[in-house]
Write a protein that holds these residues in place. Sequence first.
Motif, mmCIF file in Angstrom:
data_model
loop_
_atom_site.group_PDB
_atom_site.id
_atom_site.type_symbol
_atom_site.label_atom_id
_atom_site.label_comp_id
_atom_site.label_asym_id
_atom_site.label_seq_id
_atom_site.Cartn_x
_atom_site.Cartn_y
_atom_site.Cartn_z
ATOM 1 N N GLY A 167 4.144 3.151 -5.563
ATOM 2 C CA GLY A 167 2.786 3.408 -6.039
ATOM 3 C C GLY A 167 1.928 2.167 -5.898
ATOM 4 N N GLY A 168 2.501 1.009 -6.311
ATOM 5 C CA GLY A 168 1.775 -0.255 -6.171
ATOM 6 C C GLY A 168 1.484 -0.563 -4.719
ATOM 7 N N ALA A 169 2.484 -0.277 -3.852
ATOM 8 C CA ALA A 169 2.290 -0.531 -2.423
ATOM 9 C C ALA A 169 1.138 0.308 -1.890
ATOM 10 C CB ALA A 169 3.573 -0.233 -1.649
ATOM 11 N N LEU A 170 1.052 1.572 -2.340
ATOM 12 C CA LEU A 170 -0.043 2.444 -1.902
ATOM 13 C C LEU A 170 -1.391 1.871 -2.321
ATOM 14 C CD1 LEU A 170 0.985 6.166 -2.533
ATOM 15 C CD2 LEU A 170 0.474 5.046 -0.360
ATOM 16 N N ALA A 171 -1.473 1.429 -3.580
ATOM 17 C CA ALA A 171 -2.737 0.888 -4.089
ATOM 18 C C ALA A 171 -3.142 -0.354 -3.301
ATOM 19 C CB ALA A 171 -2.608 0.566 -5.573
ATOM 20 N N LEU A 172 -2.178 -1.250 -3.057
ATOM 21 C CA LEU A 172 -2.496 -2.477 -2.317
ATOM 22 C C LEU A 172 -2.849 -2.153 -0.862
ATOM 23 C CD1 LEU A 172 0.015 -5.172 -3.590
ATOM 24 C CD2 LEU A 172 -2.271 -4.603 -4.394
ATOM 25 N N ALA A 173 -2.178 -1.135 -0.276
ATOM 26 C CA ALA A 173 -2.481 -0.748 1.099
ATOM 27 C C ALA A 173 -3.938 -0.283 1.199
ATOM 28 C CB ALA A 173 -1.537 0.340 1.573
ATOM 29 N N CYS A 174 -4.391 0.472 0.174
ATOM 30 C CA CYS A 174 -5.793 0.916 0.157
ATOM 31 C C CYS A 174 -6.726 -0.284 0.136
ATOM 32 C CB CYS A 174 -6.075 1.782 -1.068
ATOM 33 S SG CYS A 174 -5.268 3.373 -1.020
ATOM 34 N N LEU A 175 -6.324 -1.346 -0.564
ATOM 35 C CA LEU A 175 -7.152 -2.553 -0.638
ATOM 36 C C LEU A 175 -7.136 -3.310 0.690
ATOM 37 C CD1 LEU A 175 -6.376 -4.233 -4.047
ATOM 38 C CD2 LEU A 175 -8.570 -3.355 -3.262
ATOM 39 N N MET A 176 -5.957 -3.364 1.321
ATOM 40 C CA MET A 176 -5.806 -4.163 2.541
ATOM 41 C C MET A 176 -6.443 -3.501 3.753
ATOM 42 S SD MET A 176 -1.864 -5.382 2.162
ATOM 43 C CE MET A 176 -1.744 -6.170 3.771
ATOM 44 N N LEU A 177 -6.387 -2.186 3.786
ATOM 45 C CA LEU A 177 -6.797 -1.452 4.985
ATOM 46 C C LEU A 177 -8.183 -1.837 5.509
ATOM 47 C CD1 LEU A 177 -5.469 0.551 6.826
ATOM 48 C CD2 LEU A 177 -6.464 2.406 5.491
ATOM 49 N N PRO A 178 -9.229 -1.782 4.662
ATOM 50 C CA PRO A 178 -10.547 -2.128 5.207
ATOM 51 C C PRO A 178 -10.633 -3.574 5.684
ATOM 52 C CG PRO A 178 -10.661 -1.771 2.841
ATOM 53 C CD PRO A 178 -9.315 -1.341 3.270
ATOM 54 N N VAL A 179 -9.900 -4.477 4.995
ATOM 55 C CA VAL A 179 -9.925 -5.886 5.405
ATOM 56 C C VAL A 179 -9.287 -6.042 6.782
ATOM 57 C CG1 VAL A 179 -9.228 -8.227 4.783
ATOM 58 C CG2 VAL A 179 -9.828 -6.598 2.992
ATOM 59 N N VAL A 180 -8.123 -5.364 6.965
ATOM 60 C CA VAL A 180 -7.415 -5.450 8.248
ATOM 61 C C VAL A 180 -8.267 -4.835 9.366
ATOM 62 C CG1 VAL A 180 -5.390 -4.659 9.526
ATOM 63 C CG2 VAL A 180 -5.132 -5.506 7.204
ATOM 64 N N ILE A 181 -8.859 -3.669 9.110
ATOM 65 C CA ILE A 181 -9.696 -3.019 10.128
ATOM 66 C C ILE A 181 -10.855 -3.929 10.508
ATOM 67 C CG2 ILE A 181 -11.335 -1.133 10.525
ATOM 68 C CD1 ILE A 181 -9.538 0.698 8.938
ATOM 69 N N GLY A 182 -11.532 -4.461 9.488
ATOM 70 C CA GLY A 182 -12.709 -5.299 9.748
ATOM 71 C C GLY A 182 -12.364 -6.541 10.546
ATOM 72 N N SER A 183 -11.315 -7.274 10.113
ATOM 73 C CA SER A 183 -11.013 -8.534 10.800
ATOM 74 C C SER A 183 -10.462 -8.267 12.196
ATOM 75 C CB SER A 183 -10.038 -9.377 9.969
ATOM 76 O OG SER A 183 -8.803 -8.727 9.865
ATOM 77 N N THR A 184 -9.665 -7.207 12.361
ATOM 78 C CA THR A 184 -9.113 -6.910 13.693
ATOM 79 C C THR A 184 -10.222 -6.545 14.671
ATOM 80 O OG1 THR A 184 -7.079 -6.111 12.678
ATOM 81 C CG2 THR A 184 -7.459 -5.510 14.964
ATOM 82 N N GLU A 185 -11.166 -5.709 14.213
ATOM 83 C CA GLU A 185 -12.249 -5.320 15.122
ATOM 84 C C GLU A 185 -13.078 -6.543 15.502
ATOM 85 O OE1 GLU A 185 -14.837 -2.147 13.815
ATOM 86 O OE2 GLU A 185 -15.504 -1.856 15.877
ATOM 87 N N GLN A 186 -13.285 -7.431 14.519
ATOM 88 C CA GLN A 186 -14.026 -8.669 14.782
ATOM 89 C C GLN A 186 -13.332 -9.487 15.880
ATOM 90 O OE1 GLN A 186 -16.836 -9.123 12.964
ATOM 91 N NE2 GLN A 186 -17.301 -10.769 14.367
ATOM 92 N N MET A 187 -12.005 -9.587 15.780
ATOM 93 C CA MET A 187 -11.249 -10.380 16.755
ATOM 94 C C MET A 187 -11.271 -9.723 18.135
ATOM 95 S SD MET A 187 -10.402 -13.046 15.443
ATOM 96 C CE MET A 187 -11.229 -13.346 13.909
ATOM 97 N N LEU A 188 -11.220 -8.396 18.185
ATOM 98 C CA LEU A 188 -11.268 -7.705 19.475
ATOM 99 C C LEU A 188 -12.617 -7.924 20.138
ATOM 100 C CD1 LEU A 188 -9.538 -4.335 18.557
ATOM 101 C CD2 LEU A 188 -8.616 -6.184 19.950
ATOM 102 N N ARG A 189 -13.660 -8.007 19.291
ATOM 103 C CA ARG A 189 -15.005 -8.218 19.834
ATOM 104 C C ARG A 189 -15.109 -9.599 20.480
ATOM 105 N NH1 ARG A 189 -18.389 -6.864 15.190
ATOM 106 N NH2 ARG A 189 -17.421 -4.826 15.393
ATOM 107 N N LEU A 190 -14.282 -10.547 20.013
ATOM 108 C CA LEU A 190 -14.356 -11.915 20.526
ATOM 109 C C LEU A 190 -13.629 -12.090 21.861
ATOM 110 C CD1 LEU A 190 -13.893 -14.059 17.300
ATOM 111 C CD2 LEU A 190 -15.986 -13.634 18.574
ATOM 112 N N VAL A 191 -12.837 -11.098 22.283
ATOM 113 C CA VAL A 191 -12.132 -11.230 23.567
ATOM 114 C C VAL A 191 -13.161 -11.139 24.690
ATOM 115 C CG1 VAL A 191 -10.427 -10.198 25.094
ATOM 116 C CG2 VAL A 191 -10.018 -10.250 22.642
ATOM 117 N N PRO A 192 -13.249 -12.170 25.545
ATOM 118 C CA PRO A 192 -14.313 -12.198 26.551
ATOM 119 C C PRO A 192 -14.218 -11.023 27.533
ATOM 120 C CG PRO A 192 -13.033 -14.251 26.568
ATOM 121 C CD PRO A 192 -12.350 -13.320 25.638
#
Lengths: 310, 296
Positions: A167-192
Amino acid sequence: MMTSVPLDPHDDLARGGALTGGLDLGAKPSWRTTKNALMIAVMAAAVALVAIPLVAVLWSVLAKGAGIAFHAFPDFFTSTIPVISRKAGPGVGPAIVGTALVTGGATLIAVPVGVLGAVYLHEYGGTTTFARLVRFMATVMTGVPSIVMGLFVYLIWTMSFGYSAFGGALALACLMLPVVIGSTEQMLRLVPAPLREAAYALGATRSRTILTIVLPAALPGIISGVLLAIARAAGETAPLMFAVGAATAYNPDLFHEANTALSLQIFGNATSAFPAAQDRAWGAALALVLITFIVTLIARVFTSRLALKR
Amino acid sequence: MVGTATSFAPKPPPSRGQLIALGPLDPRPAAQLHAMPVVFDCEDVEVYYGAFRAVRGVTLRIHEHQITAFIGPSGCGKTTMLRTLNRMHDVIPGARVAGRVSYHGIDLYAPEVSATEVRRRVGMVFQKPNPFPKSIYDNIAFGPRINGIHAKAELDAVVEKSLRSAALWDEVKDRLKHSALGLSGGQQQRLCIARTIAVEPEVVLMDEPCSALDPIATARIEELMRELKSRFTIVIVTHNMQQAARVSDRTAFFTTELDAKRDRRTGTLVEYDATSKIFSAPSDERTENYITGRFG
């Protein structure tokens, strides 16, 4: 080969004297140079200001936690949590295992979903309405207070299946998901873009280009983003309170029975009226800081191994 | 050579051909050049970016084992035209090609033609060297690997052969596992050429391959192009007219036309002929103005 020429004692330059002929290249005092010195001083002060809370936090955790944590090492890190909290002494063992289960579980859920989701959003979604909607919702989710995630998981999981690390893992996953999506997309945008073009020009398909060129190029950045998300999640307390429970014995089962975590133990012990429990809270805080530090260190070494020699 | 700088005596004004070409012009008559088989046949090609027409009215044939140069002022559509030849426009949203581009008689833009298949046969070297952030070895092996070659011995052989062809082997053979980003600009561009020829394409497109390089590196690339001509058909876009005159067999001169009604510039093909003809006796006044430096 360099040959050393003895300095000519009559040469002005060699003697370090002023240049003859009236040419003076020395700095002259002016408002511009004063302003420069002033701004450097202001920036140095800002750095010092930033460092104060950092150092202070680390110092207080070390000063108050080291005594109990390293007395009869490694007892504190391996013993179970006393059922009666006014009892002095160790330990935090079950909480370390719980934190590992909860955070590890959350990482296993959030990182693959988040990274793959971000790859889809950036590489295939682009500016379609669907992609923009998902991106917008991810941004909104970043701002949702963590306790709301805890309540959400309480409703959909804990009410039916009871307390568990999952249950705790689910709650933390909900918290992490938007952060991971946001930072990953940012990094993909930086690939020339020229890198993609080079792969396309060799006859690579889109998926091949993403897998073999774009993702490896963005990997160090993606790992940094993931680490940040993990570090943030590992210290979360509120979302775990509804889902994990407060066990005092070891529970290595991810899916059944109440568990605990370092953050939960810190909260429980620090709010207790007994000095013995408060001491244990400081020790647990030190353990949490150490774990975060070690995880970050391992990841750094791992990413630097990925980098090539020039 | 136009003249050695030993005498300060006034020289007669140089002829049109001498102004541009530093070496003797290729004396082959145009008829001999036409004898080579046609690779690309472009008929009235137009390229659009959204509603904007970037190029119009391009009709030309590119022949096998020749170097064809596209020259012209900025914005005249040279690069756009080059990218239509290996369907690189497909990756730009909104780009569209009208007219007919055929490759060995096959319509390149027919719906059943796969862009990736086209690009395996028609490779491209870009303006700025763009090695992958991988080792030198992995840069070259990337193309063969996507074509299904995985045996180490075979890959080793391809890597060595490609690097030798690009005159880079001796400089990098001891550091194949090092990052390609540690090479100098000229070495990086030769690496990109090696990477392109490692997939054994039929055509190599080069988009201003020397514009980021110094004269020595440029000379090496030009020498390389002359060597590679026997194995590949080369199309080069260049801003440097001397370069076009030095290396190419045929030259296409593009320029921009102002659409007064919509205040937009569209590139178009002015003249396409044997390089010796373009640089000595161009038939269009606009070409003459450009190569003599009166315009552009």
